[in-house]
Scaffold this motif. Structure first.
Motif, mmCIF file in Angstrom:
data_model
loop_
_atom_site.group_PDB
_atom_site.id
_atom_site.type_symbol
_atom_site.label_atom_id
_atom_site.label_comp_id
_atom_site.label_asym_id
_atom_site.label_seq_id
_atom_site.Cartn_x
_atom_site.Cartn_y
_atom_site.Cartn_z
ATOM 1 N N UNK A 10 0.816 -1.209 0.000
ATOM 2 C CA UNK A 10 0.000 0.000 0.000
ATOM 3 C C UNK A 10 0.852 1.262 0.000
ATOM 4 N N UNK A 11 1.915 1.247 0.809
ATOM 5 C CA UNK A 11 2.762 2.441 0.943
ATOM 6 C C UNK A 11 3.596 2.692 -0.320
ATOM 7 N N UNK A 12 4.210 1.622 -0.853
ATOM 8 C CA UNK A 12 5.074 1.816 -2.032
ATOM 9 C C UNK A 12 4.253 2.352 -3.197
ATOM 10 N N UNK A 13 2.982 1.909 -3.299
ATOM 11 C CA UNK A 13 2.144 2.337 -4.422
ATOM 12 C C UNK A 13 1.537 3.714 -4.168
ATOM 13 N N UNK A 14 1.200 3.980 -2.914
ATOM 14 C CA UNK A 14 0.647 5.309 -2.593
ATOM 15 C C UNK A 14 1.689 6.408 -2.849
ATOM 16 N N UNK A 48 18.757 -1.615 4.848
ATOM 17 C CA UNK A 48 17.532 -1.786 5.633
ATOM 18 C C UNK A 48 16.357 -2.047 4.689
ATOM 19 N N UNK A 49 15.941 -1.001 3.970
ATOM 20 C CA UNK A 49 14.803 -1.113 3.046
ATOM 21 C C UNK A 49 14.858 0.102 2.117
ATOM 22 N N UNK A 50 14.202 0.055 0.971
ATOM 23 C CA UNK A 50 14.216 1.207 0.057
ATOM 24 C C UNK A 50 13.585 2.441 0.701
ATOM 25 N N UNK A 51 14.128 3.607 0.340
ATOM 26 C CA UNK A 51 13.537 4.864 0.806
ATOM 27 C C UNK A 51 12.383 5.238 -0.129
ATOM 28 N N UNK A 52 11.353 5.856 0.438
ATOM 29 C CA UNK A 52 10.136 6.142 -0.325
ATOM 30 C C UNK A 52 10.409 6.937 -1.606
ATOM 31 N N UNK A 109 6.702 2.788 5.583
ATOM 32 C CA UNK A 109 6.427 4.103 6.159
ATOM 33 C C UNK A 109 7.453 4.428 7.236
ATOM 34 N N UNK A 110 7.935 5.662 7.241
ATOM 35 C CA UNK A 110 8.912 6.142 8.236
ATOM 36 C C UNK A 110 10.188 5.300 8.264
ATOM 37 N N UNK A 111 10.486 4.611 7.171
ATOM 38 C CA UNK A 111 11.686 3.761 7.080
ATOM 39 C C UNK A 111 11.726 2.683 8.164
#
Ligand code: SF4
Length: 214
Positions: A10-14, A48-52, A109-111
């Motif tokens: 949801x977050x990556x697409x939003x 860690x994870x991709x940044x938005x 969200x929020x990394x």
């Protein structure tokens, strides 16, 4: 395409739909971000994870944000990257003997991925470790989240797991003959505050290069 984590999907697409104002004219990647670099690396870097608005926008690990500016500049200083910047996926950047991956492949969200999202994404890292482990000599893990995730994944990858060592900048652990080194994450939170300096980052990367004989 993987959609196993509803909150992250949801977050990556939003984010890809709303975009940051300065990137309004760009097409966001908005999908899981694959590892980047050598197929048979001697050095593996675990984030860690991709940044938005970084990797989730450009589709390449640590590309298009300040964290990436720091990391790729350091890799270039160490001779592991052919250029000091990483702006977009078609900018000609190539890594030498080095691969960058993450325990979570979608922007949170929020990394901050949850432990359950980390565990859901674990099979991807486990499979990657199985593939690259034979040629690997050094692993640089950026931050405590990546450190925890990396050591949790070893067993799933069929790699002997050493006794647990707490994350610290400069901590070193021998894992099955490979040296795993802890490094503060290149996040702005650390680089803006001076918790992680260029010299500290260079020291870790140089150590990995020396271990890997690159
Ligand atoms: S974080 Fe990993 S497991 Fe979750 S949706 Fe993305 S690729 Fe799939």
């Amino acid at each position: 395409m993987c959609r196993a984590c509803p909150r992250l999907v949801g977050w990556r697409e939003e984010v890809a739909g709303t975009k940051r104002r300065s990137f309004q004219d760009q097409e966001y990647w908005g999908r899981p971000v694959p590892a980047f670099g050598a197929d048979q690396p001697r050095v593996l870097i675990v984030g860690l994870a991709p940044a938005a608005h970084g990797a989730n926008r450009t589709g390449r690990m640590f590309t298009g944000d300040r964290s990436g500016d720091w990391l790729y500049a350091a890799l270039h200083r160490a001779g592991l990257a052919n250029q000091p910047t990483s702006v977009h996926a078609g900018d000609g950047l190539e890594l030498r003997g080095t691969r960058i991956t993450a325990p979570v492949h979608c922007a949170p969200p929020a990394n901050k991925p949850t432990p359950s999202e980390r565990d859901t994404c674990q099979p991807w890292l486990a499979r990657e470790l199985q593939i690259v482990w034979p040629g690997l000599r050094a692993v640089v893990v950026l931050g405590a989240f990546g450190w925890e995730a990396f050591f949790r994944t070893l067993a799933a990858a069929g790699i002997p797991t050493p006794q647990k060592v707490a994350f610290a900048h400069g901590a070193e652990v021998d894992v099955d003959g490979r040296i795993v080194i802890g490094c503060y994450h290149v996040s702005q939170q650390n680089t803006f505050t001076g918790r992680l300096t260029e010299a500290m980052l260079d020291e870790v990367i140089t150590r990995a290069v020396s271990v890997a004989r690159l």
